[in-house]
Design an enzyme around this catalytic site. Structure first.
Site, short mmCIF file in Angstrom:
data_model
loop_
_atom_site.label_atom_id
_atom_site.label_comp_id
_atom_site.label_asym_id
_atom_site.label_seq_id
_atom_site.Cartn_x
_atom_site.Cartn_y
_atom_site.Cartn_z
N CYS A 112 3.28 1.13 -10.94
CA CYS A 112 3.75 1.30 -12.07
C CYS A 112 2.60 0.97 -12.90
O CYS A 112 1.65 -0.15 -13.12
CB CYS A 112 4.22 0.99 -12.43
SG CYS A 112 4.77 1.12 -13.88
N GLU A 147 -9.57 7.20 -9.47
CA GLU A 147 -9.11 8.83 -10.02
C GLU A 147 -7.55 9.03 -10.22
O GLU A 147 -6.61 8.97 -9.61
CB GLU A 147 -8.54 10.04 -8.79
CG GLU A 147 -9.46 10.74 -8.22
CD GLU A 147 -10.00 11.61 -7.05
OE1 GLU A 147 -8.69 11.96 -5.95
OE2 GLU A 147 -10.51 12.16 -6.97
N CYS A 152 4.29 8.11 -13.34
CA CYS A 152 5.72 6.80 -12.72
C CYS A 152 6.96 7.35 -13.84
O CYS A 152 6.42 7.42 -14.68
CB CYS A 152 5.73 5.21 -12.91
SG CYS A 152 6.75 4.39 -12.82
N CYS A 157 7.58 1.90 -17.31
CA CYS A 157 7.62 3.09 -18.48
C CYS A 157 8.48 3.57 -19.59
O CYS A 157 8.18 3.79 -20.25
CB CYS A 157 7.55 4.10 -17.36
SG CYS A 157 5.94 4.09 -15.92
N GLU A 304 -17.81 12.81 -6.73
CA GLU A 304 -17.20 13.01 -5.40
C GLU A 304 -17.56 14.43 -5.34
O GLU A 304 -16.66 14.83 -6.59
CB GLU A 304 -15.75 12.91 -5.31
CG GLU A 304 -15.82 11.12 -4.75
CD GLU A 304 -14.17 11.39 -4.38
OE1 GLU A 304 -13.54 11.84 -4.30
OE2 GLU A 304 -13.61 9.66 -4.61
N GLU A 352 -7.08 10.35 6.41
CA GLU A 352 -7.82 10.99 6.16
C GLU A 352 -9.16 11.51 7.25
O GLU A 352 -10.61 11.95 6.62
CB GLU A 352 -9.27 11.14 4.57
CG GLU A 352 -7.54 11.34 3.55
CD GLU A 352 -8.52 10.91 2.08
OE1 GLU A 352 -9.56 10.26 2.10
OE2 GLU A 352 -8.17 11.67 1.41
C1 GAL Z 1 -10.30 12.09 -3.50
C2 GAL Z 1 -10.29 11.00 -3.66
C3 GAL Z 1 -11.02 10.16 -2.08
C4 GAL Z 1 -10.31 11.00 -1.50
C5 GAL Z 1 -11.10 12.32 -1.12
C6 GAL Z 1 -10.64 13.51 -0.44
O1 GAL Z 1 -9.72 13.21 -4.33
O2 GAL Z 1 -10.55 10.25 -4.46
O3 GAL Z 1 -10.76 9.25 -2.33
O4 GAL Z 1 -9.28 10.95 -0.90
O5 GAL Z 1 -10.14 12.98 -2.73
O6 GAL Z 1 -11.07 15.22 -0.38
#
Ligand code: GAL
Length: 656
Positions: A112, A147, A152, A157, A304, A352
């Site tokens: 939170c 990100e 929450c 909150c 990213e 992942e």
């Molecule tokens: C992003 C995140 C990463 C990874 C990626 C996978 O949104 O910042 O840590 O999870 O997605 O696509």
């Protein structure tokens, strides 16, 4: 200055690998001309294995190793993923869902942002990292958190929300008024009665919901700023950012946040393989717009994106050969200071483990690694990255209150208005029909993009002067100040295109009465009496043969010329002269071809031409400071401006 750095690299998770693999990674990075690796994003449990006890030895070696190989570091603070000991000690700092269920440890982002224990622990680890590494020669950029965007609804909150509402509205009477609290007997008589929009019996209060998103955005921004300031307290010259994630579900007002970061950084994960070029162009143009409006001159960073796949309806689709470079160069041409990937090396386990990487499970002998290395060579041979010569000059942030600088027919091409707060309002479940706000905005952008017009995506705070055409799609929520600026824009020579469902409610979601769009009725010279959204499958036709699905309206045009009518005779598209500009109203949802035809007419009247006229479908032109970049997204070779552009490739033409 560090923000002038160029970033070709990826998220790297060396803590998941033995020293020998880390050494191989460094050698491969060097071979691929990597300039920076993002480290530490999810490393909290390694950096602080027990409360207050730090283990920095491994990160020392990682940063030293990067530096020894001539590679910079984007150093993250790990606060998106608190370790198990933290949540065990502070269960009240876990995120609570709308329905009151407190989540348990087991994933990431389960905190939170308003829990004092979370904020204190975050500040401690960020300060410890800053104290140790702010002057490390590898560190080019600080990447606070990851990100931001976690929802929450807990009691922390609720308390903070009341404080935020007091600051915003002043009194309970003002809050009741803004929230239209006389509807369904919601008038509050004590601040203690005010709650987050938790799960309730039926529809909640849309104004409460909108304020809650604004509040979460501000709460997270305060958390970001705390860490940023702790870093700058040690190293005032440090460059600090966080990675924005685009999407209507994220309670973060990126236009506002852009003022608080040193470099606007976004992550981008398109939703379909075919959509990669257009969606990437939109995201890049939006990032550039946030950067420019916040006074950063239009420069930004793709922090990213996925190297080898696009997840489309849950299926990971392989990117075809050449797409890696085309996508990266497309972002760079649009102002990104590089192109970073998630991720460098694919994990062997964890949630992942099937996410693509530069170095996949089978090692570096793959097409992806080879394409990445070739991209590194291209970028290195360029010497410097191409940067988009967009409309932006380095301008101080304009609040708009002081009025825009002198407008008039300029040379900045087309702008598309994109207001994420408006998107939150359109996303509310009580509208006459569901509407995907970002989808509508992207549709207008895509039509311009496909026809090769120079286009920027701008937030409402942007300087509008000089754009020949401004498209304002589905601006359902429009403040008085925005309405005033749009009026001024047209009066002074701009050509404005406003679409259906615009100018309807004020910042508290109260309808502006007297005929829609209340905020722009006079400017457009029209009066919408009824909204008439269409159910799926229903198509209506216009007198020019165009087909409409999804949205229509019933309007009169007391002070505007009717350009297109419904087949049944009522106005569909109108135009009004105002000052020395033109204001168009498009009252129905046109398909992409019809949208493009309309825009061709608007752009021709405004004197905006495509960057290179007559390009084949699938070939994209981006005008940059050092020429016009051409991207062939098809497999076919084309002869363009005397050059053969092979399928799937990128080339640059000098300025004529
Ligand atoms: C992003 C995140 C990463 C990874 C990626 C996978 O949104 O910042 O840590 O999870 O997605 O696509």
């Amino acid at each position: 200055m560090p923000t002038k750095s160029f970033f070709h690299g990826a998220d790297w998770n060396p803590e998941q690998w033995p020293e020998q693999v880390r050494a191989e990674d460094l050698a491969l990075m060097r071979e691929a001309r990597v300039t920076a690796a993002t480290v530490g994003v999810f490393s909290w449990s390694r950096l602080e294995p027990t409360p207050g006890v730090y283990d920095f030895g491994w990160l020392d070696r990682v940063l030293d190793g990067l530096h020894d190989h001539g590679i910079g570091a984007v150093l993250a603070t790990p606060t998106a993923s608190p370790p198990p000991w933290f949540t065990l000690a502070h269960p009240g700092a876990l995120a609570t869902r709308r329905d009151g269920v407190r989540l348990v440890h087991g994933s990431r982002d389960t905190y939170c942002v308003n829990a004092p224990a979370y904020r204190a622990a975050s500040l401690r680890i960020a300060s410890a990292l800053a104290g140790r590494y702010a002057r490390h020669p590898a560190v080019r950029l600080w990447h606070v958190h990851n990100e931001y965007g976690t929802w929450c609804f807990c009691d922390h909150c609720a308390r903070a929300f009341r404080g935020w509402l007091r600051a915003r509205h002043g009194t309970l009477d003002a809050l009741n008024d803004a929230w239209t609290a006389d509807f369904w007997s919601q008038r509050h008589t004590d601040w203690a009665q005010v709650l987050p929009p938790r799960a309730t019996q039926y529809l909640g209060n849309p104004a409460q919901e909108l304020d809650y998103r604004r509040f979460l955005s501000d709460s997270m921004l305060a958390a970001f700023a705390e860490q940023r300031d702790a870093i700058k307290a040690v190293a005032p010259e440090a460059q600090v950012t966080t990675n924005f994630v685009l999407g209507g579900w994220v309670p973060v007002d990126h236009a506002r946040w852009s003022h608080e970061v040193d470099l606007v950084a976004i992550d981008h994960y398109p939703s379909s393989l075919d959509g990669v070029p257009a969606q990437s162009a939109f995201a890049a143009d939006a990032a550039r717009g946030w950067s420019a409006a916040a006074g950063h001159g239009g420069s930004w960073l793709l922090m990213e994106h996925a190297p080898a796949h696009v997840t489309e309806n849950g299926v990971q689709r392989r990117k075809p050969p050449g797409m890696l470079a085309r996508t990266a160069l497309g972002h760079i041409a649009r102002g990104s200071q590089g192109a970073m990937y998630f991720q460098w090396r694919a994990s062997t386990g964890g949630a992942e483990q099937w996410h693509s990487a530069i170095v996949g499970h089978s090692g570096p002998a793959t097409r992806t690694y080879h394409e990445f290395r070739a991209l590194g060579e291209t970028l290195a041979s360029e010497g410097r990255a191409p940067s988009c010569r967009s409309a932006y000059k380095k301008v101080p942030f304009q609040t708009g209150e002081a009025g825009s600088p002198a407008a008039g027919a300029g040379d900045r091409g087309v702008a598309v208005w994109f207001d994420e707060v408006c998107g939150w309002a359109v996303g509310a479940s009580h509208l006459p029909a569901p509407l995907d706000y970002q989808g509508v905005v992207e549709g207008w952008h895509r039509a311009l993009w496909r026809h090769g017009y120079p286009v920027d995506v701008v937030p409402p705070t942007a300087t509008l002067a000089g754009y020949r055409v401004l498209v304002v799609p589905a601006a359902y929520l429009l403040t008085d100040e925005s309405a005033r600026r749009l009026d001024e824009y047209v009066r002074e020579g701009g050509h404005l295109v406003v679409t259906y469902l615009s100018g309807i409610v004020d910042e508290h979601l109260r309808v502006r009465v007297g005929g829609y769009p209340g905020a722009l009725r006079d400017l457009l010279g029209i009066r919408v009496e009824e909204l008439d959204p269409l159910p799926p499958g229903v198509v209506v036709t216009l007198d020019n043969g165009d087909a409409v699905t999804g949205w229509t309206e019933h309007l009169t045009a007391p002070d505007a010329e009717v350009l297109v009518r419904h087949a049944v005779g009522r106005p569909a598209v109108t135009r009004r002269e105002h000052g020395v500009g033109l204001a168009y109203y498009v009252s129905c949802a046109l398909d992409e071809a019809a949208t493009a035809r309309l825009l061709d007419g608007v752009c021709a009247a405004a004197g905006v031409a495509p960057i290179l006229p007559g390009l084949p479908d699938g070939v994209e032109a981006v005008r940059t400071a050092d020429g016009v970049w051409l991207f062939n997204h098809t497999d076919e070779p084309y002869d363009i401006a005397g050059r053969v552009l092979a399928g799937g490739t990128v080339t640059r033409l000098p300025h004529p």
